[in-house]
Design an enzyme around this catalytic site. Structure first.
Site, PDB file in Angstrom:
ATOM      1  N   HIS A 149      -5.108  12.260  18.208  1.00  0.00           N
ATOM      2  CA  HIS A 149      -6.209  12.373  17.095  1.00  0.00           C
ATOM      3  C   HIS A 149      -7.365  11.714  17.416  1.00  0.00           C
ATOM      4  O   HIS A 149      -7.590  10.623  17.915  1.00  0.00           O
ATOM      5  CB  HIS A 149      -5.423  11.357  15.731  1.00  0.00           C
ATOM      6  CG  HIS A 149      -6.289  11.778  14.519  1.00  0.00           C
ATOM      7  ND1 HIS A 149      -5.943  10.957  13.386  1.00  0.00           N
ATOM      8  CD2 HIS A 149      -7.007  12.887  14.038  1.00  0.00           C
ATOM      9  CE1 HIS A 149      -6.684  11.567  12.603  1.00  0.00           C
ATOM     10  NE2 HIS A 149      -7.295  12.476  12.731  1.00  0.00           N
ATOM     11  N   ASP A 174      -7.955   9.469   9.543  1.00  0.00           N
ATOM     12  CA  ASP A 174      -8.113  10.431   8.215  1.00  0.00           C
ATOM     13  C   ASP A 174      -8.180   9.100   7.239  1.00  0.00           C
ATOM     14  O   ASP A 174      -7.080   8.428   7.171  1.00  0.00           O
ATOM     15  CB  ASP A 174      -6.707  11.252   8.061  1.00  0.00           C
ATOM     16  CG  ASP A 174      -6.681  12.110   9.080  1.00  0.00           C
ATOM     17  OD1 ASP A 174      -7.771  12.586   9.485  1.00  0.00           O
ATOM     18  OD2 ASP A 174      -5.576  12.858   9.407  1.00  0.00           O
ATOM     19  N   HIS A 209      -7.950  15.663   2.690  1.00  0.00           N
ATOM     20  CA  HIS A 209      -8.434  14.060   3.094  1.00  0.00           C
ATOM     21  C   HIS A 209      -9.652  14.278   3.673  1.00  0.00           C
ATOM     22  O   HIS A 209     -10.257  15.522   3.726  1.00  0.00           O
ATOM     23  CB  HIS A 209      -7.349  13.822   4.055  1.00  0.00           C
ATOM     24  CG  HIS A 209      -7.546  14.798   5.115  1.00  0.00           C
ATOM     25  ND1 HIS A 209      -6.695  15.888   5.375  1.00  0.00           N
ATOM     26  CD2 HIS A 209      -7.707  14.402   6.496  1.00  0.00           C
ATOM     27  CE1 HIS A 209      -6.892  16.326   6.760  1.00  0.00           C
ATOM     28  NE2 HIS A 209      -7.540  15.533   7.450  1.00  0.00           N
ATOM     29  N   HIS A 240     -11.492  13.542   7.229  1.00  0.00           N
ATOM     30  CA  HIS A 240     -11.382  13.333   8.868  1.00  0.00           C
ATOM     31  C   HIS A 240     -12.503  12.539   9.231  1.00  0.00           C
ATOM     32  O   HIS A 240     -13.900  13.053   9.024  1.00  0.00           O
ATOM     33  CB  HIS A 240     -11.261  14.631   9.560  1.00  0.00           C
ATOM     34  CG  HIS A 240     -11.126  14.218  10.969  1.00  0.00           C
ATOM     35  ND1 HIS A 240     -10.218  13.743  11.818  1.00  0.00           N
ATOM     36  CD2 HIS A 240     -12.075  14.601  12.104  1.00  0.00           C
ATOM     37  CE1 HIS A 240     -10.288  13.695  12.967  1.00  0.00           C
ATOM     38  NE2 HIS A 240     -11.582  13.996  13.330  1.00  0.00           N
TER      39      HIS A 240
END
Length: 265
Positions: A158, A162, A237, A239
């Protein structure tokens, strides 16, 4: 033979002649001062009365002169006292006027200083507001951490974090900056990239809508879009990434970045 009396020195003086001689003798005595010495008491008394009267008049005149001088002196002193009182009153009025003017000047200086201090405080508050950083989604928390691994990310980890956000939740600029990208971002869906005033970059992905355009300046906490689930996403959500450049792959730890700017994450 008849006897004839000889004329001249043998002739007895006449009555008129005798009176004339007596008058001449009196005049002579007066000339020699004998009459003055043997004057009668009545004449002497009259002379003394005249002298006494003259002396009394002189004393009266002297007394009047002294009284008038005293009155003039008293009047001069009273006028001098009045002048001194007036001068002191004038000086006191001047002192009061000067004190009033000085008090006014100080009050104006204090008011000016207070206004300047208030203006400085307002500018400082504005600078603090502009330089302050915020969470990109108010009251949210991180659901997926930085560098988390998995098949969801092409790089294998990642590149951001998030934040929990229902679709349509307000997304704000974490700090003041300028929009350098606003549009479709591939796997990021609708995304925005900001160049922050400190020279760093922040990125906001998977948005349902975009509310800014490239080149636009934004302030800290200003809404720039709404959260969603566009692009490569498993659900609504936000990011969020922190970068050293506007390009993918220049990411840095977003949580550490926000905490360094005073944001509690």
């Amino acid at each position: 033979m008849a006897f004839i009396r000889a004329t001249g020195k043998h002739r007895a003086p006449s009555r008129l002649t005798r009176k004339s001689a007596k008058a001449a003798g009196i005049a002579a005595l007066a000339t020699t001062g004998i009459i003055g010495a043997t004057a009668s008491p009545a004449l002497a008394a009259d002379s003394e009365s005249v002298t006494a009267s003259s002396t009394g008049l002189t004393q009266t005149v002297v007394s009047l002169d002294s009284t008038l001088a005293a009155q003039i002196d008293a009047q001069a002193k009273a006028q001098q006292h009045q002048a001194e009182v007036a001068a002191e009153a004038k000086a006191e009025a001047k002192r009061k006027a000067e004190a009033k003017a000085e008090a006014k000047r100080k009050a104006e200086a204090r008011a000016k200083e207070a206004r300047e201090a208030e203006a400085r405080a307002a500018r400082a508050a504005e600078r603090a507001r502009l330089n302050a950083f915020h969470l990109p989604v108010a009251g949210s928390h991180v659901t997926t951490g930085y560098k988390s691994g998995g098949a969801l990310w092409s790089s294998g980890s990642h590149s951001g974090v998030d934040f929990q956000a229902a679709s349509g939740t307000s997304v704000v600029a974490v700090g003041a900056g300028t929009v350098v990208e606003a549009g479709w971002g591939g796997a990021y869906g609708n995304n925005i990239v900001l160049r922050m005033n400190d020279g760093t970059y922040t990125q906001y992905g998977h948005l349902s809508s975009i509310g800014v355009s490239v080149g636009q300046s934004v302030t800290s906490g200003q809404q720039i879009g709404l959260s969603g689930s566009t692009g490569n996403s498993t659900g609504p959500h936000l990011h969020f990434e922190a970068r050293t450049t506007p390009e993918y792959g220049s990411d840095m730890d977003p949580v550490a970045y926000l905490r360094a700017h005073g944001v509690q994450v």
